[in-house]
Design a protein around this motif. Structure first.
Motif, PDB file in Angstrom:
ATOM      1  N   THR A 186      -4.699   3.793   7.005  1.00 56.14           N
ATOM      2  CA  THR A 186      -4.026   3.008   6.007  1.00 56.14           C
ATOM      3  C   THR A 186      -5.547   2.436   5.269  1.00 56.14           C
ATOM      4  O   THR A 186      -7.152   2.210   5.951  1.00 56.14           O
ATOM      5  CB  THR A 186      -3.416   2.027   6.238  1.00 56.14           C
TER       6      THR A 186
ATOM      7  N   SER B  51       0.973  -1.183   0.049  1.00 60.48           N
ATOM      8  CA  SER B  51      -0.372   0.393  -0.258  1.00 60.48           C
ATOM      9  C   SER B  51       1.119   1.347   0.112  1.00 60.48           C
ATOM     10  O   SER B  51       0.311   2.242  -0.537  1.00 60.48           O
ATOM     11  CB  SER B  51      -0.972  -0.116   1.066  1.00 60.48           C
ATOM     12  N   ASP B  52       1.302   0.736   0.930  1.00 63.12           N
ATOM     13  CA  ASP B  52       2.938   2.618   1.120  1.00 63.12           C
ATOM     14  C   ASP B  52       3.215   2.731  -0.779  1.00 63.12           C
ATOM     15  O   ASP B  52       3.841   3.514  -0.634  1.00 63.12           O
ATOM     16  CB  ASP B  52       3.596   2.217   1.743  1.00 63.12           C
TER      17      ASP B  52
END
Length: 368
Positions: free
Chosen positions: A168, A118-119
């Motif tokens: 997140t 995701s990052d």
């Protein structure tokens, strides 16, 4: 032989060292090796050794100081155990954990580690000059840990949920799967990493790192409840190594050897957890980060995260596939707030690390 030698310590910079100083040091390091024969004490032939030396200094930015995490622990240990030297790689490590993505994208550094795919995806939307080359697990590292009176995530409605940096996409997906109306939850940006703010009721829950704050609470004997993404059917990934895309294109074999040395160290850390935890903790202490990374905390962290590496559905450590990233890609599309997310194939290289293993999944190391 004492692998914690002065050369290795000199090449690992602590939290206070700016990148400019690191790059100046790296120039000196290259010159210091100028008179050494290409293959001296190396496990590769002279031509490969010279190729790796000619690439110059490789600067690695630790994503989170001296944390005992894959993609970080193994890089420190590859330096300490001499594996980079074995492959004639001149590696400088910046342990400050600051601006790694920006420095790699701009070419001021070559490698850095991130917490999840995701990052990588969120960063890739703003920079196309970084490529993911290794993913260390197919378990999301995130955890929502809560005050013991929170028996279900829907109990957070009317209460508060803390987060670090951002909520997140994985956490958003988990809350959605649990049926939480987030508009009824007060979101609080945390500046204090003390997990007892949850048990003391200052916030009802926090989106944290499963191997860190919850493990600390367990060690304290504090009661709490924990909600993991996989328990809610949300699939994620654990820790990703990124490289500057131009460096990868121009020095692919060198980048492969950097990963080979790191993965060799990772093998050691999976086989002898206690040794690696002690070494990384000693390094933290020697570089004025001992209070942030005490050995007991490091041991708890690696005990959890090493299992994420061992149980990766992608296969051998570090191997990544588009299939294992796809669920998280869809989560980021839905919850990441990005209108133009690049295709998976543009963000990752699935063959660099896979090609370092033989058909039986054994890491290929020269001379073995």
């Amino acid at each position: 032989m004492d692998v914690l030698h002065s050369t290795s310590r000199r090449r690992i910079t602590g939290a206070a060292a700016p990148i400019v100083a690191i790059l100046m040091l790296s120039g000196c390091a290259s010159g210091a090796n100028a008179d050494i024969p290409a293959g001296a004490d190396a496990v590769i032939d002279d031509a490969a050794c010279q190729r790796n030396r000619d690439a110059g200094t490789i600067t690695y930015i630790s994503g989170y100081g001296y944390s005992a995490s894959a993609g970080q622990l193994d890089v420190f240990l590859a330096e300490e155990l001499g594996y980079f030297d074995d492959l004639c790689l001149d590696v400088e490590i910046n342990a400050s954990g600051a601006n790694g993505q920006q420095l790699v994208a701009s070419g001021q550094a070559q490698f850095t580690a991130l917490g999840s795919a995701s990052d990588v995806m969120l960063a890739a939307a703003n920079s196309r000059n970084i490529t993911a080359v290794a993913t260390y697990g197919t378990t999301s590292p995130f955890s929502i840990f809560a005050n013991e009176r929170i028996g279900d995530l829907t109990d957070l409605e009317g209460g508060s949920l803390g987060y670090f940096i951002n909520l997140t996409p994985i956490a958003s997906a988990a809350l959605d799967e649990a049926g939480v109306d987030v508009s009824k939850v007060e979101l609080v940006k945390m500046t204090n990493y003390d997990p007892t703010v949850v048990t003391r009721g200052q916030v009802d829950a926090i989106v944290g790192y499963a191997s860190n704050q919850p493990e600390s609470l367990r060690a304290m004997g504090e009661p709490f409840t924990e909600f993991l993404p996989e328990d809610l059917g949300v699939q994620g990934t654990y820790n990703v190594m990124e490289v500057n895309s131009r460096f990868l294109a121009e020095h692919r074999e060198v980048a492969a050897d950097f990963m080979r040395a790191s993965l060799k160290a990772l093998e050691h850390c999976l086989a002898d957890e206690a040794d690696c935890v002690q070494r990384i903790s000693d390094l933290a202490e020697a570089n004025n980060q001992g209070a942030a990374f005490p050995a007991d905390q490091q041991a708890r962290t690696w005990a959890v995260e090493s299992e994420w590496v061992r149980t990766s559905e992608a296969g051998a450590p570090g191997v990544q596939t588009e299939e294992t990233w796809q669920p998280e890609y869809e989560i980021v599309q839905q919850y990441g707030g990005i209108a133009d997310l690049p295709p998976l194939a543009d963000m990752m290289d699935t063959s660099l690390v896979a090609d370092l293993y033989d058909e039986s999944g054994v890491l290929i190391w020269p001379g073995e």
